[in-house]
Enzyme design. Structure first.
Site, short mmCIF file in Angstrom:
data_model
loop_
_atom_site.label_atom_id
_atom_site.label_comp_id
_atom_site.label_asym_id
_atom_site.label_seq_id
_atom_site.Cartn_x
_atom_site.Cartn_y
_atom_site.Cartn_z
N TYR A 21 7.73 4.06 -2.78
CA TYR A 21 7.82 2.40 -2.69
C TYR A 21 7.11 1.91 -2.87
O TYR A 21 5.63 2.39 -3.23
CB TYR A 21 8.74 2.46 -1.51
CG TYR A 21 8.38 2.92 -0.15
CD1 TYR A 21 6.74 3.25 -0.02
CD2 TYR A 21 9.28 2.50 0.55
CE1 TYR A 21 6.43 2.83 1.35
CE2 TYR A 21 8.70 2.88 2.11
CZ TYR A 21 7.18 3.08 2.59
OH TYR A 21 6.97 3.24 4.25
N GLU A 22 6.97 0.72 -3.26
CA GLU A 22 6.32 -0.63 -3.84
C GLU A 22 5.26 -0.33 -4.64
O GLU A 22 4.31 -0.33 -4.91
CB GLU A 22 4.94 -0.96 -2.69
CG GLU A 22 5.71 -1.26 -1.20
CD GLU A 22 7.03 -2.71 -1.33
OE1 GLU A 22 6.77 -2.97 -2.31
OE2 GLU A 22 7.55 -2.59 -0.34
N GLY A 23 5.81 0.94 -6.22
CA GLY A 23 5.59 0.78 -6.78
C GLY A 23 5.43 2.69 -7.06
O GLY A 23 3.92 2.73 -5.86
N ARG A 65 1.70 -3.07 -0.47
CA ARG A 65 1.18 -1.64 -0.90
C ARG A 65 -0.22 -1.70 0.28
O ARG A 65 -0.21 -0.86 -0.05
CB ARG A 65 0.67 -2.64 -2.08
CG ARG A 65 1.47 -2.22 -3.57
CD ARG A 65 1.19 -2.25 -5.00
NE ARG A 65 1.88 -1.80 -5.98
CZ ARG A 65 1.86 -2.44 -7.31
NH1 ARG A 65 1.35 -3.24 -7.94
NH2 ARG A 65 2.96 -2.30 -8.37
#
Length: 405
Positions: free
Chosen positions: A400-402, A281
């Site tokens: 992406y990545e949450g 993140r």
């Protein structure tokens, strides 16, 4: 890169001035490292960006073929040792301070986000293996990262399980010869490529009952190649056609009883995964900073040459306002991201700061790229000056990545 470089060095120095953990920070040495890295990136990485975006990736005989320039670029990247910058000294890396690594990530992402995507998961994967792997697993998996012969992926999402990790259906079972993983994963960045001889897939899979949900998840390392060189039971099903990042293959993989290393204990999956997720993140946050910086630089260059009404457009109030907003937002995101990098080893603080940085820096990237298109006018909407690619490539960082919401 001169203005961006000066801002990066200024931010690093400010981090050191305000961080008691930065005793011994050597600003001149850091600037020298970044100058050398930036020279390599400008000369060898940046020229591959637009051609790679146009060429994209393709499937050939069940494997991904990257744009032609990237395998040779990766060989040079490893030959010069730049892949060692973020890796710990214990595994043969340089172990550079995290804010310096973030600055290097900004430079690399700004030059070619797709290439940076392919190499960026190795530091996070190495941290997970160093923290959760047994000595035997570390001896088996880490040397490939240090040698540059292996890259890494993170295999979390499934067709029916995105952010809802409790819905994961990929499973693992222990056999007489070790753990085997079975199931499908989607949206795997760099899930296959022809840059490195091996790929270490970090796979989240269930080892408990369905009723246990996330408490029954474990994390596994599945190499593409087995110790004897034979392929592991991992099948590439497809690569996605995307709005941007055309040179970064986003893959759907099927694990068909693939041999795997269990990292940590059964049920440790989320704890291990978030060690990598914090790194990933923050990496995405820095990608946002990089796109904002590139958009601002190109807008400044264009506005300082384009003439309207007898003067360059950077002298017009509305354009000057947009350029100032782009500059200030970029400086702010950079400070946030580098500060978060400086505390990445403080697990509780990192868990709080990294999602905040991820959201703000990536939202800012889209805003700055959009302003960049506005400054360039019609030329911003065309591919020749590169602003529309920045806009396209930056957009995924909010997903992406949450997802940001």
């Amino acid at each position: 890169m001169s203005d961006q470089f000066a801002d990066i060095v200024f931010t690093l120095a400010a981090m050191a001035d305000n961080d008691t953990a930065a005793d011994g920070f050597d600003g001149a040495a850091s600037a020298a490292v970044l100058r050398a890295y930036g020279d390599f990136i400008d000369a060898e990485v940046a020229p591959t960006n637009a051609p790679g975006d146009r060429a994209g990736c393709r499937l050939q005989a069940g494997r991904v073929r990257l744009p032609a320039d990237l395998p040779a670029l990766y060989s040079r990247y490893v030959e010069l040792g730049w892949h060692l910058l973020p890796l710990s000294a214990a595994m043969g890396g340089i172990g550079a301070p995290a804010p310096l690594v973030a600055a290097g990530t900004e430079l690399l992402s700004g030059a070619n986000h797709a290439f940076q995507m392919l190499v960026s998961l190795v530091p996070g994967a190495a941290r997970v293996i160093e923290r959760f792997g047994s000595p035997e697993q570390q001896a088996d998996l880490l040397p490939g990262f240090a040698a540059g012969t292996a890259l890494a992926t993170m295999c979390l999402s499934e067709p029916d399980a995105g952010s809802d990790l409790g819905a994961i259906r990929t499973s693992a079972r222990q056999t007489a010869t070790g753990w085997q993983v079975t199931g499908e994963k989607i949206f795997v960045s760099g899930g296959d490529q022809d840059m490195s001889a091996d790929i270490v897939h970090l796979v989240l899979a269930g080892t408990g009952t369905a009723a246990e949900g996330v408490r029954g998840l474990s994390l596994f390392a599945c190499p593409l190649r087995l110790p004897d060189g034979a392929p592991n039971a991992i099948r590439l099903l497809r690569i996605e056609e995307k709005l941007g990042l055309h040179a970064s293959p986003t893959c759907q993989l099927r694990f068909e009883g693939a041999q795997a290393h269990l990292l940590g204990q059964p049920g440790d999956g989320l704890r291990a995964m978030f060690v990598m997720m914090d790194h990933a993140r923050l990496d995405v946050a820095v990608q946002g900073v990089a796109h904002a910086a590139q958009a601002h630089r190109r807008a400044v260059d264009y506005a300082g040459q384009r003439r309207q009404g007898g003067r360059t457009i950077d002298q017009h109030g509305d354009v000057a306002r947009m350029l100032m907003e782009m500059d200030l937002m970029t400086l702010g995101t950079r400070a946030m991201a580098y500060r978060a990098a400086s505390v990445i080893e403080d697990a509780d603080l990192a868990a709080f700061l990294t999602p905040v940085c991820k959201v703000y820096c990536t939202e800012t990237a889209s805003r700055v790229a959009d302003l960049g298109i506005q400054v360039l006018g019609g030329y911003g909407y065309l591919p020749e000056l590169g602003m529309e690619q920045i806009w396209r490539d930056a957009r995924v960082t909010r997903i992406y990545e949450g997802t940001n919401g």
